[in-house]
Design an enzyme around this catalytic site. Structure first.
Site, PDB file in Angstrom:
ATOM      1  N   ARG A  60       0.818  -1.215   0.000  1.00 24.96           N
ATOM      2  CA  ARG A  60       0.000   0.000   0.000  1.00 24.96           C
ATOM      3  C   ARG A  60       0.850   1.262   0.000  1.00 24.96           C
ATOM      4  O   ARG A  60       0.361   2.345  -0.339  1.00 24.96           O
ATOM      5  CB  ARG A  60      -0.923   0.007   1.218  1.00 24.96           C
ATOM      6  CG  ARG A  60      -0.188   0.175   2.537  1.00 24.96           C
ATOM      7  CD  ARG A  60      -1.130   0.441   3.704  1.00 24.96           C
ATOM      8  NE  ARG A  60      -0.362   0.616   4.925  1.00 24.96           N
ATOM      9  CZ  ARG A  60      -0.487  -0.126   6.013  1.00 24.96           C
ATOM     10  NH1 ARG A  60      -1.358  -1.127   6.025  1.00 24.96           N
ATOM     11  NH2 ARG A  60       0.240   0.111   7.079  1.00 24.96           N
ATOM     12  N   TYR A 113     -16.497  13.044 -17.698  1.00 20.84           N
ATOM     13  CA  TYR A 113     -16.813  11.634 -17.498  1.00 20.84           C
ATOM     14  C   TYR A 113     -17.894  11.487 -16.430  1.00 20.84           C
ATOM     15  O   TYR A 113     -17.742  11.974 -15.309  1.00 20.84           O
ATOM     16  CB  TYR A 113     -15.554  10.883 -17.091  1.00 20.84           C
ATOM     17  CG  TYR A 113     -15.790   9.425 -16.771  1.00 20.84           C
ATOM     18  CD1 TYR A 113     -16.327   8.564 -17.726  1.00 20.84           C
ATOM     19  CD2 TYR A 113     -15.491   8.910 -15.512  1.00 20.84           C
ATOM     20  CE1 TYR A 113     -16.552   7.229 -17.429  1.00 20.84           C
ATOM     21  CE2 TYR A 113     -15.712   7.573 -15.209  1.00 20.84           C
ATOM     22  CZ  TYR A 113     -16.243   6.740 -16.172  1.00 20.84           C
ATOM     23  OH  TYR A 113     -16.472   5.426 -15.886  1.00 20.84           O
ATOM     24  N   ASP A 186      -7.809  16.086 -16.731  1.00 19.29           N
ATOM     25  CA  ASP A 186      -8.035  14.710 -17.166  1.00 19.29           C
ATOM     26  C   ASP A 186      -7.603  14.631 -18.629  1.00 19.29           C
ATOM     27  O   ASP A 186      -8.259  15.170 -19.513  1.00 19.29           O
ATOM     28  CB  ASP A 186      -9.520  14.358 -17.014  1.00 19.29           C
ATOM     29  CG  ASP A 186      -9.842  12.926 -17.435  1.00 19.29           C
ATOM     30  OD1 ASP A 186      -9.034  12.327 -18.168  1.00 19.29           O
ATOM     31  OD2 ASP A 186     -10.912  12.421 -17.046  1.00 19.29           O
ATOM     32  N   LYS A 211      -8.697   3.349 -21.112  1.00 17.73           N
ATOM     33  CA  LYS A 211      -9.214   3.815 -22.402  1.00 17.73           C
ATOM     34  C   LYS A 211      -8.086   3.985 -23.416  1.00 17.73           C
ATOM     35  O   LYS A 211      -7.374   3.040 -23.723  1.00 17.73           O
ATOM     36  CB  LYS A 211     -10.025   5.079 -22.170  1.00 17.73           C
ATOM     37  CG  LYS A 211     -11.241   4.834 -21.258  1.00 17.73           C
ATOM     38  CD  LYS A 211     -12.069   6.064 -21.073  1.00 17.73           C
ATOM     39  CE  LYS A 211     -13.309   5.790 -20.237  1.00 17.73           C
ATOM     40  NZ  LYS A 211     -12.999   5.490 -18.813  1.00 17.73           N
TER      41      LYS A 211
END
Length: 256
Positions: A60, A113, A186, A211
């Site tokens: 982590r 989005y 983004d 994507k």
């Protein structure tokens, strides 16, 4: 993360096409393999003096050696100084908003989005965020929203999913910085092949690697990339699926 035992980045500059195609020159020091191995370790052993030989302690915190290649490649393609890989684009995007203090004001696009729009509507108020949506292709509206009250973050997506609305990144960066706000972009749709937000003033870049950055429908991943002089990306990330290292090889043909 820079584990020289598993990854040694190139020291000279190459064209983006070469960096993407060659995965920044990664080779397994033991076998000479080109694809990075899948690291399944969640915790790592220390030596007799309690030192972490490769600088890894916990999944982590430092991730795994499999993260490193794709982080270095994407950071290099974007012209950033560092990157973090996440288990999805939503994990990367929402982590930015989750580290903002309660009461923070954020200005985001009306068109972006929908998964992030939905998350901000449902969880933004629970986290004490004031979310202001504006048409990002209307610079007067952006400026009015950003200067109406102290703003912590301006978020843009260009071209925006699903309408392909284009935002003037440089102008929005100037507006955000003039008001003392960070500016995140983004860059999922254009990828660093077609858009360089850092050159236009962005502080942080987000990708849904699922994507266009991947483009082969076989990876779910997200990335945050840090500009050389910007605030570091938020720490911590959910562990990705064990197949994540394949995201780096399939980035290779991206510029072609």
């Amino acid at each position: 993360m820079n584990n020289s035992e598993t990854f040694t980045p190139w020291t000279q500059e190459y064209r983006p096409e070469t960096r993407a195609a060659q995965g920044d020159g990664w080779r397994c020091p033991t076998t000479g393999a080109v694809p990075p191995p899948i690291g399944l370790g969640a915790t790592y052993a220390r030596d007799n003096e309690y030192r972490a030989p490769a600088g890894l302690a916990y999944l982590r915190d430092q991730g795994t050696p499999g993260y490193e290649q794709v982080e270095n490649v994407v950071a290099g393609l974007e012209g950033g100084s560092d990157a973090l890989v996440f288990s999805s684009g939503m994990a990367a995007a929402t982590s930015v908003f989750q580290v903002l203090p309660a009461g923070a004001r954020v200005v985001v696009p009306q068109t972006m989005y929908f998964g992030l729009t939905k998350w901000l509507r449902e969880f933004g108020p629970q986290r004490g965020l004031e979310v202001v949506q504006v048409p990002m292709n209307d610079l007067d509206a952006v400026a009015a929203a950003v200067t109406a009250a102290p703003t912590a973050l301006v978020w843009a997506e260009s071209p925006a999913n699903p309408t392909w609305t284009v935002t003037d990144i440089a102008a929005c960066a100037e507006i955000a910085h003039g008001a003392g706000a960070l500016f995140g972009v983004d860059n999922t749709v254009p990828t660093p092949v077609h858009s360089k937000p850092f050159a236009l003033g962005a502080d942080l870049i987000m990708h849904s690697g699922t994507k266009y950055l991947n483009g082969h429908t076989d990876v779910v991943a997200g990335l945050l990339v840090k500009a050389p002089e910007s605030t570091p990306p938020p720490p911590g990330r959910p562990p990705p699926p064990p197949t994540l290292p394949v995201s780096s090889p399939v980035i290779r043909p991206k510029p072609l």
